[in-house]
Motif scaffolding. Structure first.
Motif, PDB file in Angstrom:
ATOM      1  N   GLU A 144       0.832  -1.207   0.000  1.00 13.80           N
ATOM      2  CA  GLU A 144       0.000   0.000   0.000  1.00 13.80           C
ATOM      3  C   GLU A 144       0.864   1.252   0.000  1.00 13.80           C
ATOM      4  O   GLU A 144       0.581   2.218  -0.712  1.00 13.80           O
ATOM      5  N   PHE A 145       1.917   1.244   0.802  1.00 17.20           N
ATOM      6  CA  PHE A 145       2.828   2.388   0.858  1.00 17.20           C
ATOM      7  C   PHE A 145       3.501   2.594  -0.494  1.00 17.20           C
ATOM      8  O   PHE A 145       3.553   3.710  -1.015  1.00 17.20           O
ATOM      9  N   VAL A 162       3.142   5.942  -2.877  1.00 13.06           N
ATOM     10  CA  VAL A 162       4.312   6.740  -3.229  1.00 13.06           C
ATOM     11  C   VAL A 162       4.448   6.844  -4.751  1.00 13.06           C
ATOM     12  O   VAL A 162       4.678   7.926  -5.298  1.00 13.06           O
ATOM     13  N   VAL A 163       4.273   5.744  -5.447  1.00  8.88           N
ATOM     14  CA  VAL A 163       4.387   5.759  -6.907  1.00  8.88           C
ATOM     15  C   VAL A 163       3.276   6.612  -7.518  1.00  8.88           C
ATOM     16  O   VAL A 163       3.512   7.388  -8.445  1.00  8.88           O
ATOM     17  N   LEU A 164       2.075   6.510  -6.982  1.00  9.24           N
ATOM     18  CA  LEU A 164       0.968   7.316  -7.503  1.00  9.24           C
ATOM     19  C   LEU A 164       1.199   8.807  -7.289  1.00  9.24           C
ATOM     20  O   LEU A 164       0.762   9.623  -8.103  1.00  9.24           O
ATOM     21  N   GLU A 165       1.875   9.179  -6.221  1.00  8.79           N
ATOM     22  CA  GLU A 165       2.208  10.583  -6.007  1.00  8.79           C
ATOM     23  C   GLU A 165       3.018  11.115  -7.177  1.00  8.79           C
ATOM     24  O   GLU A 165       2.811  12.236  -7.630  1.00  8.79           O
ATOM     25  N   PRO A 203      16.994   6.618  -5.268  1.00 16.32           N
ATOM     26  CA  PRO A 203      16.321   6.737  -6.564  1.00 16.32           C
ATOM     27  C   PRO A 203      16.173   5.397  -7.293  1.00 16.32           C
ATOM     28  O   PRO A 203      15.180   5.160  -7.973  1.00 16.32           O
ATOM     29  N   GLN A 204      17.144   4.501  -7.106  1.00 17.20           N
ATOM     30  CA  GLN A 204      17.076   3.194  -7.747  1.00 17.20           C
ATOM     31  C   GLN A 204      15.914   2.369  -7.195  1.00 17.20           C
ATOM     32  O   GLN A 204      15.252   1.642  -7.929  1.00 17.20           O
ATOM     33  N   VAL A 205      15.672   2.475  -5.899  1.00 17.81           N
ATOM     34  CA  VAL A 205      14.573   1.739  -5.268  1.00 17.81           C
ATOM     35  C   VAL A 205      13.248   2.266  -5.799  1.00 17.81           C
ATOM     36  O   VAL A 205      12.372   1.495  -6.199  1.00 17.81           O
ATOM     37  N   PHE A 206      13.126   3.588  -5.832  1.00 23.20           N
ATOM     38  CA  PHE A 206      11.887   4.181  -6.335  1.00 23.20           C
ATOM     39  C   PHE A 206      11.660   3.806  -7.794  1.00 23.20           C
ATOM     40  O   PHE A 206      10.534   3.472  -8.188  1.00 23.20           O
ATOM     41  N   ALA A 207      12.687   3.822  -8.601  1.00 19.90           N
ATOM     42  CA  ALA A 207      12.565   3.471 -10.019  1.00 19.90           C
ATOM     43  C   ALA A 207      12.094   2.024 -10.181  1.00 19.90           C
ATOM     44  O   ALA A 207      11.269   1.718 -11.049  1.00 19.90           O
ATOM     45  N   ARG A 208      12.586   1.148  -9.322  1.00 22.02           N
ATOM     46  CA  ARG A 208      12.174  -0.261  -9.384  1.00 22.02           C
ATOM     47  C   ARG A 208      10.703  -0.402  -9.014  1.00 22.02           C
ATOM     48  O   ARG A 208       9.958  -1.137  -9.662  1.00 22.02           O
ATOM     49  N   TRP A 209      10.260   0.319  -7.971  1.00 21.74           N
ATOM     50  CA  TRP A 209       8.849   0.279  -7.571  1.00 21.74           C
ATOM     51  C   TRP A 209       7.961   0.782  -8.693  1.00 21.74           C
ATOM     52  O   TRP A 209       6.930   0.198  -9.000  1.00 21.74           O
ATOM     53  N   ARG A 210       8.379   1.888  -9.330  1.00 22.83           N
ATOM     54  CA  ARG A 210       7.577   2.480 -10.402  1.00 22.83           C
ATOM     55  C   ARG A 210       7.477   1.521 -11.588  1.00 22.83           C
ATOM     56  O   ARG A 210       6.404   1.326 -12.151  1.00 22.83           O
ATOM     57  N   VAL A 245       3.950  -0.063 -12.982  1.00 22.03           N
ATOM     58  CA  VAL A 245       3.487   0.117 -14.360  1.00 22.03           C
ATOM     59  C   VAL A 245       3.353  -1.235 -15.067  1.00 22.03           C
ATOM     60  O   VAL A 245       2.407  -1.466 -15.813  1.00 22.03           O
ATOM     61  N   GLU A 246       4.287  -2.140 -14.804  1.00 18.79           N
ATOM     62  CA  GLU A 246       4.258  -3.468 -15.430  1.00 18.79           C
ATOM     63  C   GLU A 246       3.034  -4.274 -14.994  1.00 18.79           C
ATOM     64  O   GLU A 246       2.430  -4.973 -15.786  1.00 18.79           O
ATOM     65  N   ARG A 247       2.667  -4.150 -13.730  1.00 19.45           N
ATOM     66  CA  ARG A 247       1.566  -4.953 -13.200  1.00 19.45           C
ATOM     67  C   ARG A 247       0.196  -4.271 -13.289  1.00 19.45           C
ATOM     68  O   ARG A 247      -0.810  -4.884 -12.937  1.00 19.45           O
TER      69      ARG A 247
END
Length: 67
Positions: free
Chosen positions: A10-11, A15-18, A37-44, A48-50
């Motif tokens: 959920e977190f 964060v990605v939706l922000e 930034p690498q962690v955030f890029a992986r989450w994003r 998007v993939e899912r």
């Protein structure tokens, strides 16, 4: 030894939706939540993939309801 932080799905979604909705940019998000930034890029990328799975799930629920 430092302890790894764990984040709930959920977190991560929030964060990605922000960033995707333009509320904040990537740099602001990384500073505010102390993320690399690498962690955030992986989450994003994963978000998007899912994203199509969300709509695929809705269709299969509709098929089950018709029965």
């Amino acid at each position: 030894m430092s302890k790894r932080r764990t984040f709930t799905p959920e977190f991560k979604s929030r964060v990605v939706l922000e960033e995707l909705t333009g509320v904040k940019d990537k740099a602001e998000i990384c500073r505010e939540y102390q993320l690399r930034p690498q962690v955030f890029a992986r989450w994003r990328a994963e978000f998007v993939e899912r994203a199509p799975e969300i709509f695929a799930t809705e269709r299969s629920r509709g098929d089950e309801q018709e029965r």
